[in-house]
Design an enzyme around this catalytic site. Structure first.
Site, mmCIF file in Angstrom:
data_model
loop_
_atom_site.group_PDB
_atom_site.id
_atom_site.type_symbol
_atom_site.label_atom_id
_atom_site.label_comp_id
_atom_site.label_asym_id
_atom_site.label_seq_id
_atom_site.Cartn_x
_atom_site.Cartn_y
_atom_site.Cartn_z
ATOM 1 N N TRP A 127 0.868 -1.188 0.000
ATOM 2 C CA TRP A 127 0.000 0.000 0.000
ATOM 3 C C TRP A 127 0.904 1.238 0.000
ATOM 4 C CZ3 TRP A 127 -2.066 2.863 4.685
ATOM 5 C CH2 TRP A 127 -3.080 3.750 4.321
ATOM 6 N N ASP A 208 -0.263 -5.596 9.259
ATOM 7 C CA ASP A 208 -1.318 -4.648 8.899
ATOM 8 C C ASP A 208 -2.534 -5.479 8.512
ATOM 9 O OD1 ASP A 208 -2.966 -2.711 7.905
ATOM 10 O OD2 ASP A 208 -1.526 -1.887 6.460
ATOM 11 N N ALA A 210 -6.249 -4.864 7.645
ATOM 12 C CA ALA A 210 -7.263 -3.840 7.360
ATOM 13 C C ALA A 210 -8.507 -4.435 6.696
ATOM 14 C CB ALA A 210 -6.670 -2.763 6.449
ATOM 15 N N LYS A 243 -13.184 -0.943 6.840
ATOM 16 C CA LYS A 243 -13.786 -1.772 5.794
ATOM 17 C C LYS A 243 -14.793 -2.751 6.376
ATOM 18 C CE LYS A 243 -10.030 -0.014 3.987
ATOM 19 N NZ LYS A 243 -9.625 0.781 2.879
HETATM 20 C C1 LMR Z 1 -6.917 1.926 -0.558
HETATM 21 O O1 LMR Z 1 -5.888 1.243 -0.579
HETATM 22 O O2 LMR Z 1 -7.515 2.281 -1.588
HETATM 23 C C2 LMR Z 1 -7.534 2.279 0.772
HETATM 24 O O3 LMR Z 1 -6.780 1.783 1.806
HETATM 25 C C3 LMR Z 1 -7.841 3.725 0.881
HETATM 26 C C4 LMR Z 1 -6.649 4.605 1.035
HETATM 27 O O4 LMR Z 1 -6.664 5.424 1.945
HETATM 28 O O5 LMR Z 1 -5.720 4.513 0.223
#
Ligand code: LMR
Length: 394
Positions: A127, A208, A210, A243
């Site tokens: 991410w 992590d 999420a 989420k």
């Molecule tokens: C994403 O990966 O799209 C989500 O976790 C939202 C974000 O804040 O990037």
């Protein structure tokens, strides 16, 4: 002073959200930001959340501050949801945070205080906010291979090769389930190997999580986190309720730090409380309280789980449908990985030019690395995406 500011690098995911908003085309399809949508394209307030909020409105007597760590019931119920039998209260320190990102930020700050020279290892890819925050905090960063572009599966041999170089005290960030952005996940056997490597090297796992409940189920998605928590002496876990409770804007996250023993726990907890105080004082409470009300009430909890399960099943059905559409169009199993991936995302393996083509010609928005949000689709738009993938020559 403000004259001296330089523009900050744009966040690719947020930039894409804006591009989508600015596109006037009626049939545009948003597969960008990781927000769940139902078949009508709506991100619903979950039924149990509505019911808990109503009850909270009726019953709550005060909005005075909570403790620095947040409401203890929140940390207790959410840590139990995540850690299950692996939860050892005598070693567990936890703070409520503003969302999962808040938990990640606080975890990194904790690492920086405890071990300023530690290197944080990230999966390649991960991410984008992970490396962004690490660089912002001027911490050391390294990458381990994770995704095999050819198979669109985990490059496990590459991952283990790279992780063999971690040093004692380094931190390895792992996605507990539903890897973002790829959708490719470790098998239980591979998790065992990763745990053995962490034990051998003395590196510290930082998980992590999420998307618990978006992959194979609430317990299944937490299994790897529980395995790590039950075997390693020190573990950091950043969790999000954005989420799985659908309360994105309420910012409900939790940072858990598992200390090596009960004597180390108080100073760990004290440091977490201190970090909350330095960064924003008291953590937000509304979303957290809604979560603990749901988890503590049998009826609300059952209804929440049922709705979450419908969402999860809907995403799996869309995966199957998209893989089938592409199987038929390519006369091959080339895209079957989409059905094997889990969670909200799949990286489909399109080049940046192909991603641009699908956006400009077909009005289909995905992140530049070709991450699609499965929940942005519905039964009618799946064939349109399959067609665009073919047209772009992916
Ligand atoms: C994403 O990966 O799209 C989500 O976790 C939202 C974000 O804040 O990037």
């Amino acid at each position: 002073m403000l004259n001296d500011l330089n523009p900050q690098p744009a966040d690719k995911i947020l930039e894409l959200m804006q591009m989508f908003r600015d596109d006037p085309r009626a049939g545009k399809i948003d597969l960008g930001v990781g927000v769940y949508r139902n078949a009508a394209g709506i991100t619903p307030v979950m039924r149990a959340v509505k019911a808990a909020e109503k009850r909270l409105w009726e019953e709550q007597q005060t909005k005075a501050y909570t403790g620095l760590a947040g409401d203890p019931a929140y940390a207790e119920t959410l840590s139990a949801l995540i850690l299950g039998d692996a939860r050892d209260e005598s070693r567990l320190a936890a703070i409520a945070t503003p969302g999962g990102t808040g938990a990640i930020r606080q975890a990194l700050e904790l690492i920086r205080i405890a071990s300023p020279g530690a290197t944080v290892w990230l999966s390649a890819p991960t991410w984008p906010n992970h490396p962004s925050i690490i660089r912002f905090l001027k911490m050391n960063l390294a990458e381990y291979r994770y995704f095999d572009d050819a198979t669109r599966d985990v490059d496990f041999a590459g991952m283990m090769d790279d992780l063999a170089r971690v040093k004692a005290g380094d931190v390895v960030l792992l996605h507990g389930c539903c890897h973002n952005p790829t959708g490719a996940n470790l098998t239980p056997d591979q998790w065992e190997e990763v745990v053995a490597l962490l034990e051998r090297t003395g590196a510290i796992p930082f998980i992590d999580i999420a998307y618990q409940g978006f992959g194979d189920g609430l317990d299944e998605d937490a299994a790897a986190t529980r395995l790590v928590a039950s075997r390693l002496p020190e573990v950091l876990i950043a969790a999000s309720c954005s989420k799985n409770f659908g309360i994105y804007r309420e910012r409900a996250g939790l940072l858990m730090a598992i200390a090596p023993d009960s004597t180390t726990r108080p100073v760990t907890q004290g440091t977490l409380n201190f970090l909350n105080r330095q960064n924003y004082s008291f953590p937000p409470d509304h979303g957290a309280r809604v979560v603990s009300m749901i988890l503590d009430d049998d009826a609300l909890r059952a209804d929440w789980q049922a709705e979450l399960e419908e969402m999860r099943q809907g995403m799996l059905d869309l995966r199957e449908q998209l893989a089938a559409e592409l199987r038929q169009r390519t006369n091959s199993e080339r895209f079957d990985f989409i059905a094997r991936h889990r969670g909200m995302f799949s990286r489909i393996g399109a080049s940046p030019e192909q991603v641009r083509h699908m956006r400009e010609k077909h009005g289909i928005y995905m992140v530049g690395d070709s991450r699609i949000n499965i929940a942005g689709l519905n039964a009618e738009t799946v064939p349109l995406l399959a067609e665009a993938i073919m047209d772009a020559g992916v």
